[in-house]
Design a protein around this motif. Structure first.
Motif, PDB file in Angstrom:
ATOM      1  N   GLY A 134       0.748  -2.387   4.806  1.00  0.00           N
ATOM      2  CA  GLY A 134       1.775  -1.438   5.239  1.00  0.00           C
ATOM      3  C   GLY A 134       2.491  -1.944   6.471  1.00  0.00           C
ATOM      4  N   ASN A 135       3.732  -1.476   6.648  1.00  0.00           N
ATOM      5  CA  ASN A 135       4.525  -1.800   7.844  1.00  0.00           C
ATOM      6  C   ASN A 135       4.169  -0.776   8.920  1.00  0.00           C
ATOM      7  OD1 ASN A 135       6.512  -2.207   9.802  1.00  0.00           O
ATOM      8  ND2 ASN A 135       7.987  -2.946   8.296  1.00  0.00           N
ATOM      9  N   ILE A 136       3.162  -1.119   9.719  1.00  0.00           N
ATOM     10  CA  ILE A 136       2.605  -0.137  10.654  1.00  0.00           C
ATOM     11  C   ILE A 136       3.576   0.221  11.759  1.00  0.00           C
ATOM     12  CG2 ILE A 136       1.518  -1.900  12.101  1.00  0.00           C
ATOM     13  CD1 ILE A 136       0.161   1.586  11.208  1.00  0.00           C
TER      14      ILE A 136
ATOM     15  N   TYR B 191      -3.085   4.874   4.284  1.00  0.00           N
ATOM     16  CA  TYR B 191      -2.605   3.968   3.248  1.00  0.00           C
ATOM     17  C   TYR B 191      -3.591   3.999   2.085  1.00  0.00           C
ATOM     18  CZ  TYR B 191       0.431   1.966   6.855  1.00  0.00           C
ATOM     19  OH  TYR B 191       1.366   1.776   7.826  1.00  0.00           O
TER      20      TYR B 191
ATOM     21  N   GLY C 292       0.821  -1.181   0.000  1.00  0.00           N
ATOM     22  CA  GLY C 292       0.000   0.000   0.000  1.00  0.00           C
ATOM     23  C   GLY C 292       0.865   1.245   0.000  1.00  0.00           C
ATOM     24  N   THR C 293       0.273   2.357  -0.381  1.00  0.00           N
ATOM     25  CA  THR C 293       0.962   3.644  -0.377  1.00  0.00           C
ATOM     26  C   THR C 293       0.710   4.332   0.947  1.00  0.00           C
ATOM     27  OG1 THR C 293       0.632   3.805  -2.757  1.00  0.00           O
ATOM     28  CG2 THR C 293       1.240   5.829  -1.574  1.00  0.00           C
ATOM     29  N   LEU C 294       1.766   4.904   1.534  1.00  0.00           N
ATOM     30  CA  LEU C 294       1.679   5.500   2.875  1.00  0.00           C
ATOM     31  C   LEU C 294       1.655   7.006   2.781  1.00  0.00           C
ATOM     32  CD1 LEU C 294       1.975   5.534   6.002  1.00  0.00           C
ATOM     33  CD2 LEU C 294       4.458   5.445   5.622  1.00  0.00           C
TER      34      LEU C 294
ATOM     35  N   GLN D 272       2.923  -5.774  10.662  1.00  0.00           N
ATOM     36  CA  GLN D 272       2.359  -5.431   9.361  1.00  0.00           C
ATOM     37  C   GLN D 272       0.832  -5.430   9.443  1.00  0.00           C
ATOM     38  OE1 GLN D 272       3.809  -8.272   6.565  1.00  0.00           O
ATOM     39  NE2 GLN D 272       5.901  -7.460   6.502  1.00  0.00           N
TER      40      GLN D 272
ATOM     41  N   SER E  83       1.789   9.825   5.855  1.00  0.00           N
ATOM     42  CA  SER E  83       1.938   9.863   7.315  1.00  0.00           C
ATOM     43  C   SER E  83       1.822  11.278   7.843  1.00  0.00           C
ATOM     44  CB  SER E  83       3.293   9.278   7.726  1.00  0.00           C
ATOM     45  OG  SER E  83       3.486   9.424   9.103  1.00  0.00           O
TER      46      SER E  83
ATOM     47  N   ASP F 229       6.086   2.598  10.236  1.00  0.00           N
ATOM     48  CA  ASP F 229       5.470   3.863   9.817  1.00  0.00           C
ATOM     49  C   ASP F 229       5.064   4.721  11.009  1.00  0.00           C
ATOM     50  OD1 ASP F 229       5.800   3.023   7.220  1.00  0.00           O
ATOM     51  OD2 ASP F 229       3.769   2.201   7.051  1.00  0.00           O
TER      52      ASP F 229
END
Length: 748
Positions: free
Chosen positions: A27-29, A14, A1-3, A64, A5, A32
């Protein structure tokens, strides 16, 4: 997904395409959010979705977010241009909250679809070029470039297409007659209308148009307005009139009779509204819901008997009514809180949602201001309940905190949630004695292990913090440890006498008792206990004067000329007891028929009670009883020898039977007697000389003489005892004189 922030506000966004496979990476929460490694595991991170649907899942180990179930953008958001859903990530120890928004991107997975696969129309041959014929619009559930982009018509011999943008944002399509129809040449026309979207690859949908050419009807109905606008509240009841549409037709009779229809209405429109074919009244037939749909677009067709039609758009705006109360969800709550928690401690976190819009959906939360708590908001729709002051379990051990959520509608709607909070105890109160000082009374000669007194201390704490034990602080009493005299029961506070007490030795015991609780660390306080020993009548009176010794002679001389009330002597006695047990009384034992003497009941003074007569014996022996006032009383007896005479020879002749002949074979005894006789002789000579002079001068005056058997030791008088009227020195002088005179006569 695109982040995307925004860490300052705690929001993460995302973007993912729809229809992703289950388990796909979002996403790598952890990275992020900038969290420490393993924080999602140690903080027991979990997802919270206010709406209840969970399209993504949290993999704590890999940190994730992954797709949990297939996401259909059209099912989730319908035709909304932007589709997203939000949820919160909650961590504990300490409590942290982050909001995550996932935007669902559209893919071209839907083709344009017409309501029907075949459309039948009737057009009069008299229709002139430029006549418009509305067609059913196709619907493409995709959005953006993937949505419906245009139409094409084949063949194009008689008609051309024209696409219009509708006020609601959708597109409508019309056929424009280019060349007149000729029913005699062709009664039926078959056309194909194709709808094309803008996806890659493109998707299309088609509908067949079968046109029956009718005979001449040269005037079509015409609506008075091209667009009708109306509004209706969402709580409108069934049968409510929304708006009336109207069209006119210049033709007469059947060709001028108009009827109204919903054109290409969706199932949802048909469930909510109905149009009267004759009057054009649009009426509510279903339950409107502003939260589901704020605007309804309806295309209305007016048709005459000749088949000519006109159409108009009706836009019905649904007005919001405050028909949804706020919904509260307790996300985290600590039901037990120590009483020493600092102000500002978070005890609960609550999510509040209101489906209404505007002021109707604007919610404020509050709690009772009299409670030591406050409520604050952090993220939108999230509230924290915190302590606002220092807590005290001893004053209030539990609280019912009612959180009230009220929206801004008129009238407003509200909901509440009650949190039951218990305050746990901290050892912050020392035991408190009922009194700082206690007085206890103990009768002497008590049995061992006798219960003397009981002390009591109360502790406002709870449990072990309120369990009190009692101790006596160690000290000395008469050179021995206090514990050898007094003990205390550590649990009950009962004080015991370890040994019997003697009032004549110990009259008062002061001790300090400590009360200590079982807290950690323990707290304590002290109290002073005074144990007052009470007297018992356990001692008989003791006669100090006259001294009674075996083999000695005690004689008091009374001249025959003595007046009534003449003081013969005074009996001195003491009692080591106290109070009434030491109050002494004196009385004579077996007085004679005509008693010459009497004794004072309280002072022990022996006085004459009449004049001396010739019949009175020279020697008289008085026996006195000294008795205390105890219960039962104790007593002692004393013998007093009295000589009634005016001269020593007379006394000696009468008292010869009082002498005791003894054989002194021991040389030491002989020399002692000889020494005493010499000293006595010299003293008597001096006394006789002095008496001769005195008798010559005061021959007719009263003379006082007292004699004793031995030279007495000066008696001990208690501090409170009043001395007798005759001084001790007089007793000593008279006793010694009598003693010497007696011995001198005996030796002669």
């Amino acid at each position: 997904g695109t982040l995307f922030s925004d860490r300052l506000t705690g929001n993460i966004r995302y973007s993912i395409p729809e229809e992703m496979a289950v388990g796909s990476f979002v996403g790598n929460i952890g990275k992020d959010l900038g969290l420490q490694p393993e924080r999602l595991v140690t903080g027991r991170a979990r997802l919270f979705s206010p709406g209840g649907s969970e399209y993504v899942a949290l993999d704590r180990e890999e940190e994730q977010l992954v797709v949990r179930e297939r996401i259909d953008r059209e099912q989730l958001c319908g035709e909304a241009p932007v589709c997203s859903f939000s949820f919160e990530i909650i961590l504990e120890s300490p409590i942290e909250l982050y909001r995550v928004t996932v935007e669902i991107l559209d893919i071209n997975d839907n083709s344009p679809v017409f309501p029907r696969s075949e459309l039948k129309m009737e057009i009069s041959e008299s229709a002139v070029p430029g006549a418009r014929f509305s067609l059913e619009s196709a619907r493409d559930l995709d959005v953006g470039v993937n949505s419906l982009q245009g139409y094409s018509l084949h063949p194009t011999d008689h008609f051309a297409l024209k696409v219009h943008s509708r006020p609601g944002g959708s597109k409508s399509v019309e056929m424009i007659l280019q060349t007149p129809l000729d029913r005699e040449k062709q009664e039926q026309l078959n056309l194909m209308l194709t709808a094309v979207d803008g996806g890659n690859p493109k998707r299309t949908g088609t509908v067949k148009i079968n046109i029956a050419v009718l005979d001449a009807n040269d005037n079509a109905p015409v609506f008075k307005q091209s667009v009708y606008r109306a509004s209706v509240p969402e709580n409108a009841v069934k049968g409510t009139l929304v708006i009336t549409v109207s069209a006119t037709d210049a033709d007469n009779e059947s060709n001028g009779h108009i009827q109204y229809y919903f054109e290409h209405a969706t199932r949802n429109i048909n469930e909510l509204f109905i149009i009267n074919p004759s009057t054009g009244d649009i009426i509510v037939t279903g339950e409107l819901d502003f939260e589901k749909s704020k605007l309804h677009e309806i295309k209305v067709q007016a048709k005459d008997q000749g088949g000519l039609t006109d159409s108009s758009d009706v836009l019905i705006e649904v007005l919001d009514v405050n028909d949804n109360a706020p919904k509260m969800t307790v996300m985290s709550f600590s039901s037990t809180l120590p009483e020493d928690s600092v102000p500002g401690t978070v005890i609960a976190m609550i999510n509040v949602q209101d489906l209404d819009s505007g002021d109707n959906g604007r919610v404020k939360c509050s709690i009772d201001t009299a409670l030591p708590f406050k409520i604050e908001t952090s993220l939108t729709n999230y509230y924290s309940v915190l302590t606002d002051s220092v807590l005290d379990r001893e004053q209030t051990s539990e609280y019912n905190i009612t959180v009230i959520a009220v929206d801004g509608g008129s009238p407003s709607l509200s909901s509440n949630q009650t949190l039951h909070l218990k305050i746990s105890d901290v050892n912050d109160h020392a035991p408190q004695f009922e009194q700082e000082t206690y007085n206890a009374y103990l009768m002497e000669n008590n049995p061992p292990s006798f219960s003397v007194f009981s002390v009591k201390a109360n502790d406002a704490d709870w449990g072990a913090n309120a369990r009190v034990s009692y101790y006596i602080e160690e000290s000395d009493l008469n050179g021995l440890p206090l514990s050898s005299y007094i003990s205390i029961n550590a649990d009950s506070g009962v004080i015991y006498a370890v040994t019997p007490f003697d009032y004549e030795q110990i009259k008062l015991i002061k001790l300090r008792v400590k009360a200590q609780d079982a807290g950690s660390p323990p707290l304590s306080s002290n109290a002073t206990v005074s144990i007052i020993i009470q007297d018992q009548n356990d001692n008989a009176p003791q006669v100090l004067y006259p001294v009674q010794t075996a083999g000695s002679l005690v004689a008091e001389m009374v001249p025959r000329s003595a007046e009534v009330g003449y003081l013969v002597t005074k009996v001195v006695a003491v009692d080591v007891d106290s109070g009434q047990n030491a109050w002494l009384s004196y009385k004579l034992l077996k007085p004679a028929d005509r008693p010459l003497f009497a004794v004072g009941l309280q002072n022990g003074e022996i006085r004459t009670i009449r004049q001396v007569s010739d019949k009175d014996a020279v020697k008289q022996k008085l026996t006195l009883i000294v008795e205390d006032n105890g219960q039962p009383p104790r007593s002692a007896s004393v013998n007093v020898n009295v000589a009634v005479a005016d001269s020593f020879p007379e006394i000696l002749s009468e008292f010869t039977d009082f002498t005791h002949d003894r054989d002194y074979n021991d040389d030491l005894t002989f020399y002692l007697i000889l020494s005493l006789a010499v000293v006595s002789f010299l003293f008597i000579v001096s006394i006789i000389t002095i008496l001769s002079v005195k008798c010559y001068r005061w021959r007719h005056e009263r003379m006082f003489y007292k004699s004793g058997g031995n030279l007495p030791i000066i008696p001990y008088y208690p501090p409170h005892y009043k001395c007798c009227s005759l001084s001790v020195s007089q007793h000593v002088l008279h006793s010694y004189s009598s003693h010497s005179a007696v011995h001198s006569q005996k030796k002669g």
